[in-house]
Motif scaffolding. Structure first.
Motif, PDB file in Angstrom:
ATOM      1  N   ILE A 197      -8.274   4.953  10.679  1.00  0.00           N
ATOM      2  CA  ILE A 197      -8.554   6.141   9.877  1.00  0.00           C
ATOM      3  C   ILE A 197      -9.993   6.113   9.379  1.00  0.00           C
ATOM      4  O   ILE A 197     -10.491   5.064   8.936  1.00  0.00           O
ATOM      5  N   ASP A 198     -10.670   7.252   9.442  1.00  0.00           N
ATOM      6  CA  ASP A 198     -12.037   7.382   8.948  1.00  0.00           C
ATOM      7  C   ASP A 198     -11.988   7.446   7.416  1.00  0.00           C
ATOM      8  O   ASP A 198     -11.471   8.410   6.841  1.00  0.00           O
ATOM      9  N   THR A 199     -12.524   6.438   6.743  1.00  0.00           N
ATOM     10  CA  THR A 199     -12.424   6.326   5.282  1.00  0.00           C
ATOM     11  C   THR A 199     -13.747   6.606   4.571  1.00  0.00           C
ATOM     12  O   THR A 199     -13.882   6.336   3.377  1.00  0.00           O
ATOM     13  N   VAL A 252      -7.656  10.797  12.399  1.00  0.00           N
ATOM     14  CA  VAL A 252      -7.451  11.081  10.982  1.00  0.00           C
ATOM     15  C   VAL A 252      -8.692  10.744  10.162  1.00  0.00           C
ATOM     16  O   VAL A 252      -9.281   9.664  10.312  1.00  0.00           O
ATOM     17  N   CYS A 253      -9.076  11.672   9.287  1.00  0.00           N
ATOM     18  CA  CYS A 253     -10.109  11.457   8.277  1.00  0.00           C
ATOM     19  C   CYS A 253      -9.444  11.571   6.903  1.00  0.00           C
ATOM     20  O   CYS A 253      -8.528  12.367   6.724  1.00  0.00           O
ATOM     21  N   PHE A 254      -9.940  10.801   5.931  1.00  0.00           N
ATOM     22  CA  PHE A 254      -9.313  10.809   4.610  1.00  0.00           C
ATOM     23  C   PHE A 254     -10.330  11.189   3.541  1.00  0.00           C
ATOM     24  O   PHE A 254     -11.459  10.678   3.529  1.00  0.00           O
ATOM     25  N   VAL A 255      -9.901  12.080   2.637  1.00  0.00           N
ATOM     26  CA  VAL A 255     -10.694  12.450   1.467  1.00  0.00           C
ATOM     27  C   VAL A 255      -9.870  12.093   0.240  1.00  0.00           C
ATOM     28  O   VAL A 255      -8.764  12.606   0.060  1.00  0.00           O
ATOM     29  N   GLY A 256     -10.397  11.194  -0.606  1.00  0.00           N
ATOM     30  CA  GLY A 256      -9.647  10.767  -1.781  1.00  0.00           C
ATOM     31  C   GLY A 256     -10.460   9.822  -2.629  1.00  0.00           C
ATOM     32  O   GLY A 256     -11.693   9.756  -2.504  1.00  0.00           O
ATOM     33  N   ALA A 257      -9.775   9.065  -3.498  1.00  0.00           N
ATOM     34  CA  ALA A 257     -10.475   8.165  -4.418  1.00  0.00           C
ATOM     35  C   ALA A 257      -9.609   6.954  -4.749  1.00  0.00           C
ATOM     36  O   ALA A 257      -8.376   7.050  -4.807  1.00  0.00           O
ATOM     37  N   VAL A 258     -10.277   5.832  -4.973  1.00  0.00           N
ATOM     38  CA  VAL A 258      -9.640   4.602  -5.445  1.00  0.00           C
ATOM     39  C   VAL A 258     -10.465   4.046  -6.604  1.00  0.00           C
ATOM     40  O   VAL A 258     -11.609   4.457  -6.826  1.00  0.00           O
ATOM     41  N   GLY A 259      -9.878   3.113  -7.343  1.00  0.00           N
ATOM     42  CA  GLY A 259     -10.618   2.435  -8.391  1.00  0.00           C
ATOM     43  C   GLY A 259     -11.449   1.299  -7.825  1.00  0.00           C
ATOM     44  O   GLY A 259     -11.278   0.876  -6.678  1.00  0.00           O
ATOM     45  N   ALA A 260     -12.359   0.799  -8.645  1.00  0.00           N
ATOM     46  CA  ALA A 260     -13.189  -0.339  -8.238  1.00  0.00           C
ATOM     47  C   ALA A 260     -12.427  -1.625  -8.543  1.00  0.00           C
ATOM     48  O   ALA A 260     -12.843  -2.458  -9.353  1.00  0.00           O
ATOM     49  N   GLN A 311      -8.178  -3.240  -1.007  1.00  0.00           N
ATOM     50  CA  GLN A 311      -7.122  -3.525  -0.032  1.00  0.00           C
ATOM     51  C   GLN A 311      -6.634  -2.258   0.646  1.00  0.00           C
ATOM     52  O   GLN A 311      -6.408  -2.232   1.866  1.00  0.00           O
ATOM     53  N   ASN A 312      -6.462  -1.194  -0.120  1.00  0.00           N
ATOM     54  CA  ASN A 312      -5.969   0.051   0.457  1.00  0.00           C
ATOM     55  C   ASN A 312      -6.935   0.628   1.474  1.00  0.00           C
ATOM     56  O   ASN A 312      -6.531   1.071   2.557  1.00  0.00           O
ATOM     57  N   VAL A 313      -8.209   0.661   1.148  1.00  0.00           N
ATOM     58  CA  VAL A 313      -9.193   1.213   2.078  1.00  0.00           C
ATOM     59  C   VAL A 313      -9.264   0.347   3.338  1.00  0.00           C
ATOM     60  O   VAL A 313      -9.340   0.868   4.466  1.00  0.00           O
ATOM     61  N   THR A 314      -9.218  -0.961   3.166  1.00  0.00           N
ATOM     62  CA  THR A 314      -9.242  -1.870   4.319  1.00  0.00           C
ATOM     63  C   THR A 314      -8.057  -1.622   5.244  1.00  0.00           C
ATOM     64  O   THR A 314      -8.189  -1.581   6.481  1.00  0.00           O
ATOM     65  N   PRO A 341       0.838  -1.195   0.000  1.00  0.00           N
ATOM     66  CA  PRO A 341       0.000   0.000   0.000  1.00  0.00           C
ATOM     67  C   PRO A 341       0.873   1.246   0.000  1.00  0.00           C
ATOM     68  O   PRO A 341       1.967   1.251   0.565  1.00  0.00           O
ATOM     69  N   GLY A 342       0.404   2.317  -0.658  1.00  0.00           N
ATOM     70  CA  GLY A 342       1.190   3.542  -0.718  1.00  0.00           C
ATOM     71  C   GLY A 342       0.360   4.740  -1.114  1.00  0.00           C
ATOM     72  O   GLY A 342      -0.866   4.767  -0.957  1.00  0.00           O
TER      73      GLY A 342
END
Length: 313
Positions: free
Chosen positions: A84-86, A60-68, A74-77, A42-43
């Motif tokens: 971290i609040d995702t 920590v809260c995160f604002v961003g995007a990943v692909g489906a 895996q990254n969000v998990t 992960p990175g």
């Protein structure tokens, strides 16, 4: 011990899958060199900084995007596992998650290629909507970086300014600062090379001073094994790094920035926050991987007397 947290660290940034190849030495242009290991980790600057902040005791809260895709899941998990609040990480259909291809030499030095993927779909409108839902207050710190588009960075800075919260911008990879950033009074955290690129100067002290005079805010330049340079209204202060065996420098700057954000959110004075972030980054390079940030207990144990700060007037 780490100071109690007064506000949250809200990271608006990138999430990547890192493909890491270990090599004896970094290749020259046009050269092929043998590698001896390959890892999928992960990175992403935003995610790495968020993990470092969380391990340092930040909320920590995160604002961003990943692909489906599998990498996104895996990254969000993994971010959730760090506490971290995702909830404000969007899943973008039809677009792969961001990817970084990293070559790490035996010396610990690295070369990195970034493919933005879903990170390029983090829009200014999406950032504003997410920050409104998060209900940003003046106690919070918004932390953002340049692995997402300019309009998303600008939206984070402008929204944070209106909310009167603390702002930290990691201008990496370096590109020209927008008007919003020049005027946003955010703490900038470039590395040595990025400070020179941003200013066109050839001396890091002059570059740091130029940036802080133009932004009217502190600037912290990370200097790798030389520690960090803090430029603010009181002058310039060099904070030395702890000398440790270097295994992997990948992500050390992200560890520094994430811990700095957690300390600022805890209302720690900036010079003390920089000192603690330098120690965390020094610990991280003695371990492999871009998410080698120390735990809060490890960082507390390591905060012993070191080299004195060197002020410059």
């Amino acid at each position: 011990m780490g100071a109690p947290v007064a506000g949250r660290v809200i990271v608006v940034g990138s999430i990547n899958r890192d493909i890491v190849a270990r090599v004896g030495r970094l290749p020259s242009p046009g050269e092929t060199v043998p590698g001896w290991d390959l890892e999928f980790l992960p990175g992403g600057k935003g995610a790495n900084q968020a993990v470092a902040a969380a391990r340092a005791g930040g909320r920590v809260c995160f604002v961003g995007a990943v692909g489906a895709d599998e990498a996104g899941v895996q990254n969000v998990t993994m971010l959730r596992a760090e506490g971290i609040d995702t909830r404000e990480i969007r899943v973008v259909d039809g677009v792969p998650s961001g990817t970084a291809v990293i070559f790490v030499a035996d010396t610990g030095e690295n070369e990195i290629v970034i493919i933005g993927g879903a990170n390029t779909h983090v829009t200014g409108a999406a950032v504003r909507e997410a920050l409104q839902r998060i209900n940003v207050t003046h106690q919070d710190v918004i932390l953002t970086n340049f692995e997402i588009p300019d309009d998303a960075v600008d939206a984070a800075v402008e929204y944070g300014g209106a909310a009167r919260c603390r702002l930290i911008v990691n201008p990496a990879p370096a590109r020209p600062l927008t008007t919003a950033l020049w005027n946003g009074r955010a703490i900038l955290t470039p590395n040595r090379v990025e400070s020179l690129v941003l200013t066109g100067l050839d001396d890091v002290h002059a570059a740091a001073r130029s940036l802080t005079e133009q932004t009217r805010a502190p600037v912290v330049v990370t200097l790798g094994s030389d520690g960090a340079l803090l430029a603010d209204i009181d002058g310039d202060t060099h904070i030395a790094a702890r000398q440790v065996p270097v295994v992997d420098t990948t992500g050390a700057g992200d560890v520094f920035v994430g811990v700095l954000a957690a300390e600022v959110a805890a209302d720690v004075p900036l010079r003390s926050a920089v000192r603690r972030a330098v120690v965390a980054a020094s610990l991280s390079v003695s371990r492999p991987g871009a998410r080698a940030a120390p735990s809060l207990a490890e960082l507390d144990a390591a905060m012993t007397a070191g080299e004195p700060d060197t002020p410059r007037r």
